[in-house]
Write a protein that holds these residues in place. Structure first.
Motif, PDB file in Angstrom:
ATOM      1  N   GLN A  88      23.172 -34.610 -11.878  1.00 34.82           N
ATOM      2  CA  GLN A  88      22.155 -35.103 -12.971  1.00 34.82           C
ATOM      3  C   GLN A  88      23.125 -34.975 -14.375  1.00 34.82           C
ATOM      4  O   GLN A  88      22.566 -35.242 -15.356  1.00 34.82           O
ATOM      5  CB  GLN A  88      20.929 -34.214 -13.082  1.00 34.82           C
ATOM      6  CG  GLN A  88      20.043 -34.684 -11.792  1.00 34.82           C
ATOM      7  CD  GLN A  88      18.694 -33.499 -11.762  1.00 34.82           C
ATOM      8  OE1 GLN A  88      18.327 -33.103 -12.705  1.00 34.82           O
ATOM      9  NE2 GLN A  88      18.163 -33.355 -10.457  1.00 34.82           N
ATOM     10  N   VAL A  89      24.008 -34.276 -14.142  1.00 36.77           N
ATOM     11  CA  VAL A  89      24.856 -34.047 -15.509  1.00 36.77           C
ATOM     12  C   VAL A  89      25.612 -35.191 -16.004  1.00 36.77           C
ATOM     13  O   VAL A  89      26.157 -35.652 -14.947  1.00 36.77           O
ATOM     14  CB  VAL A  89      25.650 -32.662 -15.384  1.00 36.77           C
ATOM     15  CG1 VAL A  89      26.772 -32.500 -16.546  1.00 36.77           C
ATOM     16  CG2 VAL A  89      24.705 -31.585 -14.836  1.00 36.77           C
ATOM     17  N   GLN A  90      25.628 -35.382 -16.966  1.00 35.87           N
ATOM     18  CA  GLN A  90      26.492 -36.533 -17.744  1.00 35.87           C
ATOM     19  C   GLN A  90      27.732 -36.088 -18.545  1.00 35.87           C
ATOM     20  O   GLN A  90      27.515 -34.861 -19.284  1.00 35.87           O
ATOM     21  CB  GLN A  90      25.536 -37.506 -18.579  1.00 35.87           C
ATOM     22  CG  GLN A  90      24.593 -37.976 -17.629  1.00 35.87           C
ATOM     23  CD  GLN A  90      23.780 -39.056 -18.521  1.00 35.87           C
ATOM     24  OE1 GLN A  90      24.174 -39.487 -19.487  1.00 35.87           O
ATOM     25  NE2 GLN A  90      22.528 -39.458 -17.977  1.00 35.87           N
ATOM     26  N   GLU A  91      28.686 -36.937 -19.170  1.00 41.85           N
ATOM     27  CA  GLU A  91      29.850 -36.475 -19.656  1.00 41.85           C
ATOM     28  C   GLU A  91      29.432 -35.839 -21.240  1.00 41.85           C
ATOM     29  O   GLU A  91      28.389 -36.757 -21.554  1.00 41.85           O
ATOM     30  CB  GLU A  91      30.976 -37.692 -19.627  1.00 41.85           C
ATOM     31  CG  GLU A  91      31.986 -37.472 -20.331  1.00 41.85           C
ATOM     32  CD  GLU A  91      32.946 -36.565 -19.369  1.00 41.85           C
ATOM     33  OE1 GLU A  91      34.119 -36.340 -19.906  1.00 41.85           O
ATOM     34  OE2 GLU A  91      32.598 -36.406 -18.302  1.00 41.85           O
ATOM     35  N   GLN A  92      29.962 -34.839 -21.441  1.00 43.69           N
ATOM     36  CA  GLN A  92      29.589 -34.389 -23.005  1.00 43.69           C
ATOM     37  C   GLN A  92      28.325 -33.514 -22.887  1.00 43.69           C
ATOM     38  O   GLN A  92      27.600 -33.328 -23.889  1.00 43.69           O
ATOM     39  CB  GLN A  92      30.061 -35.309 -23.921  1.00 43.69           C
ATOM     40  CG  GLN A  92      31.412 -35.746 -24.062  1.00 43.69           C
ATOM     41  CD  GLN A  92      31.363 -36.782 -25.322  1.00 43.69           C
ATOM     42  OE1 GLN A  92      30.731 -37.136 -25.941  1.00 43.69           O
ATOM     43  NE2 GLN A  92      32.776 -36.849 -25.585  1.00 43.69           N
ATOM     44  N   ASP A  93      27.446 -33.390 -21.719  1.00 44.44           N
ATOM     45  CA  ASP A  93      26.467 -32.621 -21.764  1.00 44.44           C
ATOM     46  C   ASP A  93      26.759 -31.157 -22.250  1.00 44.44           C
ATOM     47  O   ASP A  93      27.706 -30.643 -21.785  1.00 44.44           O
ATOM     48  CB  ASP A  93      25.679 -32.569 -20.344  1.00 44.44           C
ATOM     49  CG  ASP A  93      24.867 -34.021 -20.181  1.00 44.44           C
ATOM     50  OD1 ASP A  93      24.665 -34.798 -21.213  1.00 44.44           O
ATOM     51  OD2 ASP A  93      24.289 -33.753 -19.204  1.00 44.44           O
ATOM     52  N   THR A  94      25.623 -30.402 -22.801  1.00 43.87           N
ATOM     53  CA  THR A  94      25.935 -29.170 -23.155  1.00 43.87           C
ATOM     54  C   THR A  94      25.128 -28.037 -22.420  1.00 43.87           C
ATOM     55  O   THR A  94      24.016 -28.626 -22.047  1.00 43.87           O
ATOM     56  CB  THR A  94      25.964 -28.907 -24.812  1.00 43.87           C
ATOM     57  OG1 THR A  94      24.749 -29.529 -25.232  1.00 43.87           O
ATOM     58  CG2 THR A  94      27.163 -29.798 -25.302  1.00 43.87           C
ATOM     59  N   PHE A  95      25.434 -26.838 -22.217  1.00 45.52           N
ATOM     60  CA  PHE A  95      24.797 -25.859 -21.781  1.00 45.52           C
ATOM     61  C   PHE A  95      25.311 -24.725 -22.002  1.00 45.52           C
ATOM     62  O   PHE A  95      26.326 -24.286 -22.161  1.00 45.52           O
ATOM     63  CB  PHE A  95      25.007 -26.112 -20.025  1.00 45.52           C
ATOM     64  CG  PHE A  95      24.424 -25.169 -19.154  1.00 45.52           C
ATOM     65  CD1 PHE A  95      23.035 -24.924 -19.087  1.00 45.52           C
ATOM     66  CD2 PHE A  95      25.250 -24.158 -18.295  1.00 45.52           C
ATOM     67  CE1 PHE A  95      22.665 -23.578 -18.239  1.00 45.52           C
ATOM     68  CE2 PHE A  95      25.013 -23.413 -17.799  1.00 45.52           C
ATOM     69  CZ  PHE A  95      23.363 -23.171 -17.516  1.00 45.52           C
ATOM     70  N   LEU A  96      24.080 -23.430 -22.438  1.00 47.38           N
ATOM     71  CA  LEU A  96      24.388 -22.217 -22.425  1.00 47.38           C
ATOM     72  C   LEU A  96      24.390 -21.386 -21.280  1.00 47.38           C
ATOM     73  O   LEU A  96      23.251 -21.280 -21.004  1.00 47.38           O
ATOM     74  CB  LEU A  96      23.449 -21.485 -23.868  1.00 47.38           C
ATOM     75  CG  LEU A  96      24.042 -21.701 -25.227  1.00 47.38           C
ATOM     76  CD1 LEU A  96      23.032 -21.525 -26.079  1.00 47.38           C
ATOM     77  CD2 LEU A  96      25.357 -21.016 -25.421  1.00 47.38           C
ATOM     78  N   VAL A  97      25.411 -20.973 -20.710  1.00 49.83           N
ATOM     79  CA  VAL A  97      25.385 -20.281 -19.553  1.00 49.83           C
ATOM     80  C   VAL A  97      25.326 -18.845 -19.860  1.00 49.83           C
ATOM     81  O   VAL A  97      25.750 -18.192 -20.839  1.00 49.83           O
ATOM     82  CB  VAL A  97      26.591 -20.482 -18.670  1.00 49.83           C
ATOM     83  CG1 VAL A  97      27.894 -19.803 -19.334  1.00 49.83           C
ATOM     84  CG2 VAL A  97      26.434 -19.729 -17.386  1.00 49.83           C
ATOM     85  N   GLU A  98      24.322 -18.029 -19.351  1.00 53.54           N
ATOM     86  CA  GLU A  98      23.966 -16.800 -19.507  1.00 53.54           C
ATOM     87  C   GLU A  98      24.718 -15.939 -18.301  1.00 53.54           C
ATOM     88  O   GLU A  98      24.488 -16.186 -17.284  1.00 53.54           O
ATOM     89  CB  GLU A  98      22.466 -16.367 -19.488  1.00 53.54           C
ATOM     90  CG  GLU A  98      21.866 -16.955 -20.734  1.00 53.54           C
ATOM     91  CD  GLU A  98      20.413 -16.768 -20.316  1.00 53.54           C
ATOM     92  OE1 GLU A  98      19.579 -16.848 -19.429  1.00 53.54           O
ATOM     93  OE2 GLU A  98      19.550 -16.300 -21.432  1.00 53.54           O
TER      94      GLU A  98
END
Length: 137
Positions: A88-98
């Motif tokens: 489901q992820v697209q190029e340049q998606d962002t995410f804060l991993v904990e």
């Protein structure tokens, strides 16, 4: 008359373009004069602070990440210990991993999650901040 108007318009656009080329570097002249650049990190009162060029301020690294993400439409996948579903992820998606008691801004780039700093090249200090040194453990 039409030819004269055309020449005037061409001259006007050329002059405006030339003026923009001259003035654009002056926008950040004060920051550049003191050596500041977007994403530069320095310590202030024991806390890492990043120069945020559009606001012309030193911000915490978390606030820097948030402003950067907001400028791109916000953090795509929020903040979590679990990475988003790969399909489901697209190029340049962002995410804060904990990880533990910290987090790290990630960007999906060329088919995989990377630290945003590895893509954007702000300052090497971002890779040592919070959970960033541990994202690939």
């Amino acid at each position: 008359m039409t030819r004269a108007l055309e020449r005037f318009q061409i001259g006007l656009f050329a002059s405006l373009g030339f003026a923009l080329l001259l003035l654009t570097p002056l926008q950040n002249a004060s920051a550049q004069a003191s050596g500041e650049h977007n994403g530069q990190v320095k310590m202030q009162a024991g806390q890492a602070m990043a120069w945020q060029e559009s606001t012309q301020q030193w911000l915490t690294l978390d606030d820097f990440w948030q402003i950067w993400a907001n400028s791109r439409g916000g953090i795509t996948w929020g903040k979590s210990q679990t990475y988003p579903p790969y399909d489901q992820v697209q190029e340049q998606d962002t995410f804060l991993v904990e990880i533990g008691d910290g987090s790290c801004m990630m960007e999906f780039w060329h088919g995989r999650w990377r630290r945003a700093n590895d893509v954007r090249r702000w300052d090497d200090a971002f890779n040592d901040y919070s959970a960033c040194p541990r994202v690939f453990d």
